[in-house]
Design a protein around this motif. Structure first.
Motif, PDB file in Angstrom:
ATOM      1  N   THR A  32      -3.145   2.973 -13.154  1.00 60.43           N
ATOM      2  CA  THR A  32      -2.780   3.330 -14.525  1.00 60.43           C
ATOM      3  C   THR A  32      -3.918   4.064 -15.214  1.00 60.43           C
ATOM      4  N   ALA A  33      -5.141   3.570 -15.071  1.00 64.13           N
ATOM      5  CA  ALA A  33      -6.287   4.215 -15.713  1.00 64.13           C
ATOM      6  C   ALA A  33      -6.552   5.584 -15.102  1.00 64.13           C
ATOM      7  N   TYR A  52       2.530   3.366  -1.095  1.00 60.92           N
ATOM      8  CA  TYR A  52       1.214   3.255  -1.742  1.00 60.92           C
ATOM      9  C   TYR A  52       1.104   1.971  -2.567  1.00 60.92           C
ATOM     10  N   GLY A  53       2.249   1.409  -2.954  1.00 58.62           N
ATOM     11  CA  GLY A  53       2.225   0.176  -3.733  1.00 58.62           C
ATOM     12  C   GLY A  53       1.731   0.346  -5.155  1.00 58.62           C
ATOM     13  N   ASN A  54       1.785   1.581  -5.668  1.00 56.77           N
ATOM     14  CA  ASN A  54       1.267   1.805  -7.026  1.00 56.77           C
ATOM     15  C   ASN A  54       2.232   2.578  -7.928  1.00 56.77           C
ATOM     16  N   GLU A  55       3.524   2.559  -7.573  1.00 52.31           N
ATOM     17  CA  GLU A  55       4.490   3.237  -8.447  1.00 52.31           C
ATOM     18  C   GLU A  55       4.539   2.594  -9.828  1.00 52.31           C
ATOM     19  N   ARG A  56       4.390   1.272  -9.912  1.00 50.30           N
ATOM     20  CA  ARG A  56       4.393   0.623 -11.235  1.00 50.30           C
ATOM     21  C   ARG A  56       3.211   1.107 -12.078  1.00 50.30           C
ATOM     22  N   SER A  95      12.353   2.543  -6.140  1.00 50.94           N
ATOM     23  CA  SER A  95      11.245   3.380  -6.613  1.00 50.94           C
ATOM     24  C   SER A  95      11.446   3.774  -8.072  1.00 50.94           C
ATOM     25  N   LEU A  96      12.664   4.164  -8.402  1.00 48.43           N
ATOM     26  CA  LEU A  96      12.953   4.573  -9.775  1.00 48.43           C
ATOM     27  C   LEU A  96      12.703   3.420 -10.749  1.00 48.43           C
TER      28      LEU A  96
END
Length: 275
Positions: A32-33, A52-56, A95-96
């Motif tokens: 996020t940062a 990647y495990g970082n869509e959130r 994913s969405l």
């Protein structure tokens, strides 16, 4: 510093920023940062993937940015284990949901995984999502000409983008020529070869002459070839520096010197063998 990023027109008329921001190997809690810093610097294209495990984390940064959705270009990817027609539809919905978006700008099949032999079924599902307006552009990643030919000959959508490992040590000239002949945009992942090309004498000499860093020289090389490119960093200064590549140009001699550094340097898996 100029942050006016040129666009590439994809084969369906969609405009995609030529230089974007990748988040491969960035932990979700740091994403996020990093994405917020990139958006503040002027990036508008963000590239992530389910695996990647970082869509959130990406979604949180997009929501907090306050930027209109129409100014953002978001790419994510279908992971190998989720290939197949119905599985692709489920994976896309997931994913969405993680991204917190109603659509993505570009959805890619992450790898062809030929041993599974499911990428054609996945592609039909992606065509359905595109027809529904949930994907603005559809593409693939790590596909070789034989994989692309199979999709093209099946009719329906021609991939808008093929995202592949590409850098001065692995220039993929044959694949880029195939793309050009079929209206497929070339996008480079690992555009700096994870730093492995940055101490090449040809590149450091150009950097010294232009007053730019070796990384900026390599990114400029990608842009002048016409590649889409998605450098990754979590360091704010480097995130900004990677965008500062529009105030100089490489000469024909520079381009020839970099062309001579091609040496089949692959930092990632072989697409024909990775499943």
């Amino acid at each position: 510093m100029s942050t006016t990023v040129p666009t590439v027109t994809l084969n369906n008329g969609i405009e995609m920023p030529q230089l974007g921001f990748g988040v491969f190997q960035v932990p979700d809690e740091e994403t996020t940062a990093a994405v917020a810093t990139a958006l503040e610097a002027g990036y508008r294209s963000i590239d992530t993937a389910a695996v990647y495990g970082n869509e959130r984390g990406v979604g949180k940064a997009l929501a907090a940015s306050g930027l209109p959705r129409g100014e953002l270009f978001v790419t994510t990817k279908l992971w190998n284990a989720d290939q197949g027609h119905d599985a692709t539809l489920r994976a896309f919905d997931a994913s969405l949901d993680r991204l917190g978006l109603e659509y993505v700008d570009l959805y890619l099949i992450h790898w062809p995984t030929p041993a599974r032999d499911l990428y054609a079924d996945s592609w039909r599902a992606i065509g359905k999502l595109a027809a529904e307006g949930r994907i603005r552009a559809a593409g693939v990643s790590n596909f070789r000409p034989a994989h692309l030919t199979r999709l093209i000959e099946a009719g329906g959508l021609v991939p808008a983008v093929n995202q592949v490992e590409l850098h001065p040590g692995l220039q993929q000239a044959e694949l880029r020529a195939f793309h050009a002949a079929h209206g497929i945009a070339t996008e480079a992942w690992s555009p700096l070869a994870q730093g492995a090309v940055l101490d090449d004498p040809a590149i450091t000499a150009i950097a010294a002459r232009t007053g730019k860093s070796p990384a900026q020289v390599v990114l400029r090389w990608h842009l002048q070839l016409g590649n889409l490119v998605i450098p990754k960093s979590v360091t704010p200064a480097r995130i900004r520096q990677n965008l500062d590549v529009f105030d100089f140009a490489l000469t024909e001699d520079d381009l020839a010197a970099i062309a001579a550094t091609d040496r089949d340097l692959r930092t990632g898996p072989d697409p024909d063998a990775f499943n």
